[in-house]
Write a protein that holds these residues in place. Structure first.
Motif, PDB file in Angstrom:
ATOM      1  N   ASP A 258      43.086  29.591  31.606  1.00  0.00           N
ATOM      2  CA  ASP A 258      42.283  28.885  30.612  1.00  0.00           C
ATOM      3  C   ASP A 258      42.216  27.428  31.060  1.00  0.00           C
ATOM      4  OD1 ASP A 258      41.426  27.370  28.481  1.00  0.00           O
ATOM      5  OD2 ASP A 258      42.561  28.484  26.980  1.00  0.00           O
ATOM      6  N   ALA A 259      41.014  26.952  31.371  1.00  0.00           N
ATOM      7  CA  ALA A 259      40.861  25.609  31.939  1.00  0.00           C
ATOM      8  C   ALA A 259      41.394  24.524  31.015  1.00  0.00           C
ATOM      9  CB  ALA A 259      39.389  25.354  32.245  1.00  0.00           C
TER      10      ALA A 259
ATOM     11  N   GLY B 193      35.417  27.837  34.971  1.00  0.00           N
ATOM     12  CA  GLY B 193      34.605  28.914  34.388  1.00  0.00           C
ATOM     13  C   GLY B 193      33.739  29.509  35.480  1.00  0.00           C
ATOM     14  N   CYS B 194      34.397  29.848  36.603  1.00  0.00           N
ATOM     15  CA  CYS B 194      33.667  30.206  37.841  1.00  0.00           C
ATOM     16  C   CYS B 194      32.985  31.559  37.763  1.00  0.00           C
ATOM     17  CB  CYS B 194      34.624  30.181  39.025  1.00  0.00           C
ATOM     18  SG  CYS B 194      35.964  31.400  38.850  1.00  0.00           S
TER      19      CYS B 194
ATOM     20  N   ARG C 222      29.050  25.517  36.799  1.00  0.00           N
ATOM     21  CA  ARG C 222      27.692  25.920  36.403  1.00  0.00           C
ATOM     22  C   ARG C 222      27.843  26.709  35.109  1.00  0.00           C
ATOM     23  NH1 ARG C 222      24.313  30.183  40.122  1.00  0.00           N
ATOM     24  NH2 ARG C 222      25.805  31.628  39.215  1.00  0.00           N
ATOM     25  N   PHE C 223      27.568  26.073  34.012  1.00  0.00           N
ATOM     26  CA  PHE C 223      27.574  26.725  32.696  1.00  0.00           C
ATOM     27  C   PHE C 223      28.934  27.329  32.327  1.00  0.00           C
ATOM     28  CE2 PHE C 223      23.100  27.519  34.317  1.00  0.00           C
ATOM     29  CZ  PHE C 223      22.589  26.394  33.706  1.00  0.00           C
TER      30      PHE C 223
ATOM     31  N   TRP D 283      34.834  37.263  26.891  1.00  0.00           N
ATOM     32  CA  TRP D 283      34.559  37.331  28.336  1.00  0.00           C
ATOM     33  C   TRP D 283      35.388  38.405  29.042  1.00  0.00           C
ATOM     34  CZ3 TRP D 283      30.238  35.454  30.137  1.00  0.00           C
ATOM     35  CH2 TRP D 283      29.626  34.398  29.463  1.00  0.00           C
TER      36      TRP D 283
ATOM     37  N   ASP E  90      38.977  31.048  35.873  1.00  0.00           N
ATOM     38  CA  ASP E  90      38.200  31.664  34.796  1.00  0.00           C
ATOM     39  C   ASP E  90      39.171  32.482  33.949  1.00  0.00           C
ATOM     40  OD1 ASP E  90      34.913  32.241  34.597  1.00  0.00           O
ATOM     41  OD2 ASP E  90      36.181  33.590  33.419  1.00  0.00           O
TER      42      ASP E  90
HETATM   43  C1  LIG Z   1      28.056  31.551  31.381  1.00  0.00           C
HETATM   44  S1  LIG Z   1      29.414  32.091  32.336  1.00  0.00           S
HETATM   45  C2  LIG Z   1      29.143  31.202  33.844  1.00  0.00           C
HETATM   46  C3  LIG Z   1      29.865  31.806  35.019  1.00  0.00           C
HETATM   47  C4  LIG Z   1      29.663  31.109  36.352  1.00  0.00           C
HETATM   48  N1  LIG Z   1      30.020  29.700  36.305  1.00  0.00           N
HETATM   49  C5  LIG Z   1      28.253  31.276  36.840  1.00  0.00           C
HETATM   50  O1  LIG Z   1      27.492  30.308  36.810  1.00  0.00           O
HETATM   51  O2  LIG Z   1      27.910  32.386  37.263  1.00  0.00           O
HETATM   52  C6  LIG Z   1      30.752  31.202  31.578  1.00  0.00           C
HETATM   53  C7  LIG Z   1      32.094  31.477  32.210  1.00  0.00           C
HETATM   54  O3  LIG Z   1      33.058  30.600  31.592  1.00  0.00           O
HETATM   55  C8  LIG Z   1      34.272  31.319  31.492  1.00  0.00           C
HETATM   56  N2  LIG Z   1      35.148  30.670  30.490  1.00  0.00           N
HETATM   57  C9  LIG Z   1      34.962  30.592  29.157  1.00  0.00           C
HETATM   58  N3  LIG Z   1      35.982  29.916  28.573  1.00  0.00           N
HETATM   59  C10 LIG Z   1      36.820  29.536  29.570  1.00  0.00           C
HETATM   60  C11 LIG Z   1      38.050  28.804  29.619  1.00  0.00           C
HETATM   61  N4  LIG Z   1      38.622  28.325  28.506  1.00  0.00           N
HETATM   62  N5  LIG Z   1      38.649  28.604  30.836  1.00  0.00           N
HETATM   63  C12 LIG Z   1      38.093  29.102  31.974  1.00  0.00           C
HETATM   64  N6  LIG Z   1      36.937  29.812  31.982  1.00  0.00           N
HETATM   65  C13 LIG Z   1      36.302  30.020  30.806  1.00  0.00           C
HETATM   66  C14 LIG Z   1      33.816  32.728  31.102  1.00  0.00           C
HETATM   67  O4  LIG Z   1      34.815  33.696  31.326  1.00  0.00           O
HETATM   68  C15 LIG Z   1      32.589  32.898  32.002  1.00  0.00           C
HETATM   69  O5  LIG Z   1      32.921  33.478  33.228  1.00  0.00           O
END
Ligand SMILES: C[S@@+](CC[C@H](N)C(=O)[O-])C[C@H]1O[C@@H](n2cnc3c(N)ncnc32)[C@H](O)[C@@H]1O
Length: 281
Positions: free
Chosen positions: A102-103, A52-53, A118-119, A10, A76
């Motif tokens: 990291d969440a 994961g915003c 959201r995802f 990412w 994120d």
């Molecule tokens: C599919 S994208 C969705 C982004 C946003 N929520 C949206 O709907 O537009 C997944 C997001 O999760 C974040 N992500 C992945 N692993 C993560 C973690 N361990 N902690 C925080 N964020 C994370 C990625 O960096 C990415 O921005």
């Protein structure tokens, strides 16, 4: 380091591509923000944590619902996406903050009323420990609401580009294990229930949401090019030394079967809308 593959992913090309196509991705994903917020039941004054915003589309929407006087936060791991999220918040005067973290191990002195995503929660190496950590960030009885994808087989919008590329590849790409971190890691509803239950969440509900997504692009070819650019197809073809342009004709043909009267492409999509309550501090 935990989650290192996803953090690298990412912060690399995936993050830059999302930034480049952020407006169109938000158009594609807008209905799912509404699904999450429709279920989250946010109230004025709630402090929210968006996990994961990404570029912050959901955080901003939620932030305006809860108002100025909260400590709402989007977190994120992706530096390029957070940069865009912060820029959007400044430009729109949104009452939210963004932090890199990291969440699965994130800590905060503040306890949140509502966790939304959201995802953004399907990418943890160890989901039970990640959701246990998130549980500890909540007020007692805090509300969790997130959207995640059901199986790829039910999400034609994602499956069609892969199917168009398959005949061009010398051999079928190996499928990742079904619970490997990634967009479809939460396809199995029972697994999602077990993860949340083991992480100490209460009142878990998982609802199926089936519908159509409108692909970005005014024409079928534009929609096909967008899907080729964003998905895993580009990576698969370039690894096999095959020109991405070769997928355009078969994919355009598939997508042209899904054009509705406004001339836009609409494809089946299936998500789980998951909600639960935190055990609290
Ligand atoms: C599919 S994208 C969705 C982004 C946003 N929520 C949206 O709907 O537009 C997944 C997001 O999760 C974040 N992500 C992945 N692993 C993560 C973690 N361990 N902690 C925080 N964020 C994370 C990625 O960096 C990415 O921005």
């Amino acid at each position: 380091m935990k989650n290192s593959d996803q953090i690298e992913y990412w912060n690399g090309q995936a993050g830059s591509k999302w930034v480049q196509h952020a407006e169109r991705l938000d158009e594609l994903l807008e209905p799912f923000a509404d699904d999450v917020l429709g279920r989250a039941d946010l109230k004025q004054g709630d402090s929210i944590l968006d996990v994961g915003c990404g570029a912050g589309a959901l955080t901003l929407k939620a932030g305006f619902q809860v108002g100025d006087d909260t400590q709402s936060l989007g977190i994120d791991v992706s530096a390029p996406l957070l940069e865009l999220a912060k820029k959007r918040a400044r430009e729109r005067g949104a009452p939210v903050r963004f932090e890199r973290g990291d969440a699965s191990i994130f800590q905060s002195g503040h306890k949140f009323d509502a966790l939304i995503s959201r995802f953004g929660v399907m990418f943890f190496d160890e989901p039970v420990s990640a959701f246990a950590n998130l549980n500890g960030l909540m007020q007692q009885n805090g509300r969790l609401t997130f959207a995640c994808w059901q199986a790829l087989s039910l999400n034609d919008w994602a499956r069609a580009p892969l199917e168009a590329a398959m005949p061009l590849l010398p051999s079928s790409p190996a499928s990742p294990p079904p619970d490997a971190p990634g967009p479809f890691a939460f396809a199995d509803k029972d697994r999602v229930f077990r993860i949340l239950d083991d992480a100490g969440w209460n009142d878990i509900e998982i609802k199926s949401q089936l519908g159509l997504v409108r692909l970005p692009g005014e024409t079928v070819s534009e929609a096909a090019r967008f899907m080729m650019e964003l998905g895993p197809v580009g990576r698969l073809l370039s690894a096999a030394g095959i020109d991405l342009a070769k997928v355009e004709a078969p994919l355009t043909e598939t997508l042209s079967n899904h054009v509705l009267t406004d001339g836009r492409v609409y494809m089946p999509a299936a998500t789980w809308i998951v909600s639960a309550r935190s055990a609290g501090a």
